[in-house]
Design an enzyme around this catalytic site. Sequence first.
Site, short mmCIF file in Angstrom:
data_model
loop_
_atom_site.label_atom_id
_atom_site.label_comp_id
_atom_site.label_asym_id
_atom_site.label_seq_id
_atom_site.Cartn_x
_atom_site.Cartn_y
_atom_site.Cartn_z
N THR A 242 0.80 -1.22 0.00
CA THR A 242 0.00 0.00 0.00
C THR A 242 0.84 1.28 0.00
O THR A 242 1.95 1.30 0.54
CB THR A 242 -0.92 0.02 1.25
OG1 THR A 242 -1.39 1.35 1.46
CG2 THR A 242 -0.18 -0.40 2.51
N GLU B 68 0.27 3.56 1.86
CA GLU B 68 0.42 3.96 3.28
C GLU B 68 1.83 3.68 3.78
O GLU B 68 2.24 4.22 4.82
CB GLU B 68 -0.60 3.20 4.15
CG GLU B 68 -1.99 3.78 4.11
CD GLU B 68 -2.10 5.12 4.84
OE1 GLU B 68 -1.73 5.21 6.01
OE2 GLU B 68 -2.56 6.08 4.20
N TYR C 108 -1.53 0.22 10.90
CA TYR C 108 -1.82 -0.44 9.61
C TYR C 108 -0.59 -0.36 8.71
O TYR C 108 -0.14 -1.37 8.16
CB TYR C 108 -3.03 0.24 8.96
CG TYR C 108 -3.26 -0.14 7.51
CD1 TYR C 108 -3.90 -1.33 7.18
CD2 TYR C 108 -2.84 0.69 6.47
CE1 TYR C 108 -4.11 -1.69 5.85
CE2 TYR C 108 -3.05 0.34 5.14
CZ TYR C 108 -3.69 -0.85 4.84
OH TYR C 108 -3.89 -1.19 3.52
N LYS D 240 1.74 -3.46 7.41
CA LYS D 240 1.91 -3.70 5.97
C LYS D 240 3.40 -3.61 5.58
O LYS D 240 3.82 -4.21 4.59
CB LYS D 240 1.09 -2.70 5.16
CG LYS D 240 -0.41 -2.99 5.17
CD LYS D 240 -0.77 -4.08 4.18
CE LYS D 240 -2.28 -4.26 4.04
NZ LYS D 240 -2.65 -5.25 3.03
P1 NAP Z 1 -11.62 -4.36 2.09
O1 NAP Z 1 -12.77 -4.02 1.20
O2 NAP Z 1 -11.57 -3.82 3.46
O3 NAP Z 1 -11.54 -5.95 2.15
C1 NAP Z 1 -10.71 -6.61 3.07
C2 NAP Z 1 -10.95 -8.10 2.96
O4 NAP Z 1 -10.13 -8.77 3.92
C3 NAP Z 1 -12.39 -8.53 3.25
O5 NAP Z 1 -12.73 -9.59 2.41
C4 NAP Z 1 -12.30 -9.00 4.69
O6 NAP Z 1 -13.30 -9.94 5.03
C5 NAP Z 1 -10.94 -9.68 4.64
N1 NAP Z 1 -10.38 -9.91 5.96
C6 NAP Z 1 -10.33 -9.06 7.01
N2 NAP Z 1 -9.74 -9.64 8.07
C7 NAP Z 1 -9.43 -10.90 7.67
C8 NAP Z 1 -8.85 -12.01 8.33
N3 NAP Z 1 -8.48 -11.95 9.61
N4 NAP Z 1 -8.66 -13.16 7.64
C9 NAP Z 1 -9.06 -13.24 6.35
N5 NAP Z 1 -9.64 -12.23 5.68
C10 NAP Z 1 -9.82 -11.07 6.34
O7 NAP Z 1 -10.24 -3.96 1.39
P2 NAP Z 1 -9.95 -3.63 -0.16
O8 NAP Z 1 -10.15 -2.16 -0.37
O9 NAP Z 1 -10.63 -4.61 -1.01
O10 NAP Z 1 -8.37 -3.84 -0.17
C11 NAP Z 1 -7.82 -5.13 -0.47
C12 NAP Z 1 -6.40 -5.18 0.06
O11 NAP Z 1 -5.62 -4.17 -0.54
C13 NAP Z 1 -6.27 -4.97 1.56
O12 NAP Z 1 -5.20 -5.76 2.00
C14 NAP Z 1 -5.87 -3.50 1.68
O13 NAP Z 1 -5.14 -3.29 2.87
C15 NAP Z 1 -5.03 -3.34 0.44
N6 NAP Z 1 -5.00 -1.99 -0.15
C16 NAP Z 1 -6.16 -1.36 -0.46
C17 NAP Z 1 -6.13 -0.13 -1.09
C18 NAP Z 1 -7.39 0.60 -1.46
O14 NAP Z 1 -7.30 1.79 -1.73
N7 NAP Z 1 -8.52 -0.07 -1.52
C19 NAP Z 1 -4.89 0.45 -1.41
C20 NAP Z 1 -3.73 -0.24 -1.08
C21 NAP Z 1 -3.80 -1.47 -0.48
P3 NAP Z 1 -14.75 -9.44 5.56
O15 NAP Z 1 -15.54 -9.08 4.33
O16 NAP Z 1 -15.26 -10.61 6.29
O17 NAP Z 1 -14.50 -8.24 6.45
N1 GDD Z 2 -12.28 7.32 6.58
C1 GDD Z 2 -12.38 8.65 6.71
N2 GDD Z 2 -13.50 9.18 7.27
N3 GDD Z 2 -11.37 9.43 6.28
C2 GDD Z 2 -11.51 10.77 6.40
C3 GDD Z 2 -12.65 11.36 6.95
C4 GDD Z 2 -13.69 10.53 7.42
O1 GDD Z 2 -14.71 10.98 7.92
N4 GDD Z 2 -12.48 12.70 6.89
C5 GDD Z 2 -11.30 12.94 6.34
N5 GDD Z 2 -10.69 11.77 6.05
C6 GDD Z 2 -9.36 11.63 5.47
C7 GDD Z 2 -8.44 10.68 6.22
O2 GDD Z 2 -7.89 11.34 7.37
C8 GDD Z 2 -7.42 10.36 5.15
O3 GDD Z 2 -6.44 11.37 5.12
C9 GDD Z 2 -8.23 10.42 3.86
O4 GDD Z 2 -9.47 11.04 4.18
C10 GDD Z 2 -8.51 9.06 3.25
O5 GDD Z 2 -9.02 8.22 4.26
P1 GDD Z 2 -9.62 6.77 3.91
O6 GDD Z 2 -10.62 6.88 2.84
O7 GDD Z 2 -10.03 6.16 5.20
O8 GDD Z 2 -8.38 6.00 3.26
P2 GDD Z 2 -6.85 5.92 3.68
O9 GDD Z 2 -6.08 6.72 2.68
O10 GDD Z 2 -6.63 6.21 5.10
O11 GDD Z 2 -6.55 4.37 3.48
C11 GDD Z 2 -7.00 3.70 2.30
O12 GDD Z 2 -6.02 3.75 1.30
C12 GDD Z 2 -4.79 3.10 1.61
C13 GDD Z 2 -3.84 3.29 0.42
O13 GDD Z 2 -3.23 4.53 0.51
C14 GDD Z 2 -7.31 2.25 2.70
O14 GDD Z 2 -7.94 1.61 1.63
C15 GDD Z 2 -6.06 1.48 3.03
O15 GDD Z 2 -6.37 0.10 3.23
C16 GDD Z 2 -5.07 1.63 1.87
O16 GDD Z 2 -3.89 0.92 2.13
#
Ligand code: NAP
Ligand code: GDD
Length: 491
Positions: A142, A144, A166, A170
């Site tokens: 990520t 992050e 987190y 990671k």
């Molecule tokens: P998400 O919607 O939060 O999905 C997370 C998945 O992990 C869900 O299927 C969840 O199951 C499962 N999970 C949680 N705890 C687990 C455990 N203990 N054992 C097995 N499975 C578990 O996340 P996403 O946005 O699809 O992201 C997918 C991956 O990419 C994650 O690893 C995230 O950290 C990473 N990532 C995401 C982003 C982004 O912007 N979306 C960016 C960079 C990296 P449940 O449905 O049961 O909760």
């Molecule tokens: N969730 C959330 N809720 N975020 C908020 C809010 C709120 O009400 N208000 C402001 N934010 C700001 C957060 O402080 C952060 O700076 C930004 O919005 C994005 O927050 P999120 O959407 O929660 O995502 P993230 O960037 O912290 O994390 C996501 O992206 C990562 C990749 O850069 C997640 O998907 C992570 O799993 C992923 O790794």
Amino acid sequence: MMMSDDAAFQARKVALITGITGQDGSYLTELLLSKGYTVHGIIRRSSSFNTGRISHLYVDGHENPKMILHYGDLTDTTNLVSIIAKIRPSEVYNLGAQSHVKVSFDMSEYTADVDGTGALRLLDAIRTVGLTHLTRFYQASTSELYGKVVETPQSEKTPFYPRSPYGVAKLYAYWIVVNYRESYGMKACNGILFNHESPRRGETFVTRKITQAVANIHLGRQKCLYLGNINAQRDWGHARDYVEGMWRMLQQEEPEDYVLATGETHTVRKFVEKAFRTLGVEIKWQGEAEEEAGVDAATGETRVRIDKQYYRPAEVELLLGDPSKARKNLGWERKVDFDSLVKEMVLGDLAAERAKPGTGSLNHMCQPRQTPTYVDQTSADDANISPSKVGLNAAIGATRFTMDQPYYRPAEGDLLPGSAGKAYKNFEWERKLEFKSLTKDLALAGLAGEIAGTRSENDYQPRQTTDFGDHVLRDDKRAHLISSVDEVKSS
Ligand code: NAP
Ligand code: GDD
């Protein structure tokens, strides 16, 4: 020409996805199915259904499904080893994670276990079953990791500085992937993905929180949206584009790490403005810091306020990725731009919110015209539940249920009637709902759910798992149970 071991193994096209029920898992499953893969997914046991994002891909287990679900968890080593030994995947995508940055401050140990050690467990499971050099492995790393960024834009060469439990978890996963690649020659790679969103995004991430609120405000169901740091900047792309990049990484002969990003960054504030504008509302900002508010320019109504509870103990202020390497080596490019992403999410939420059923019971609509009765077709020994038994709708002769082996348990408890005699004697407790009423209630509630647009339990049962799943308890045994309780009570 003979295929190499590796090519033959890959040609089987068997994928395992952890996190299949998440946003990315659902898009990746669609992609892999479209490419002819058999997709195995690990789902967590939950008291309510967590398979909503993949239910449209579900095919009854008796009809040769290509998506097969297994109960499991990244914290359970034995379970991971047994799943991998059973299916021998050619590709593993480790998407499972406690993925919410803010929540990781509250659940830091759990996040470390799942997001950090979980990756290690999976890699070791692959080695344990002898697939070290065969199974290709994708780790959901990520942006992050960059946290308090030391350079902009961030590329594969930018040093890491995570800012949350987190991010730190990671970071461990990232390095253990690199280490196992270098130590054991595993075909493991990290996708360092910047934020990617979609209408399937979890509802507590900021983009989806905003688009859902915009839809609800438009429909008059919500007055105001409360946010934290609206000046944070993110490089937001569409999840569908990003899962394509994941797959491309695993098609490379040489495993390497790649950044996937759009190369653009926007503030949360900008996302808010664009989301409201999609439905014709111009937001004007007034005030400063925690007193700042977003006001509907036409009506003067306050639509956005700041709430400190959404601030994080340490914030990642700016993310902007450089996807040049992915473009060059993988031919990967994002297809969906920022404006289209925002629009798709707002319109998606508007449609979803509109489709939500109103309140009130639908039971009155669901009275069955004719009560079907179920009969056993076979005369198998009462003590054994026979897999060949079916239940017929006596009126029309259609088969309505069959006994099925996957739902049997390795060992079953004795079907002894519970004795309510003491409870009745001591404090006059007795059940109010008799068996017949209970089953009728459940059936009507299920029907009401179907009419209201939600699915019945059966749609979500994981198939093809041998050790888990619901056991079919025969009605005649239930009836026996109930009448026995009645006997106890009246004695
Ligand atoms: P998400 O919607 O939060 O999905 C997370 C998945 O992990 C869900 O299927 C969840 O199951 C499962 N999970 C949680 N705890 C687990 C455990 N203990 N054992 C097995 N499975 C578990 O996340 P996403 O946005 O699809 O992201 C997918 C991956 O990419 C994650 O690893 C995230 O950290 C990473 N990532 C995401 C982003 C982004 O912007 N979306 C960016 C960079 C990296 P449940 O449905 O049961 O909760
Ligand atoms: N969730 C959330 N809720 N975020 C908020 C809010 C709120 O009400 N208000 C402001 N934010 C700001 C957060 O402080 C952060 O700076 C930004 O919005 C994005 O927050 P999120 O959407 O929660 O995502 P993230 O960037 O912290 O994390 C996501 O992206 C990562 C990749 O850069 C997640 O998907 C992570 O799993 C992923 O790794």
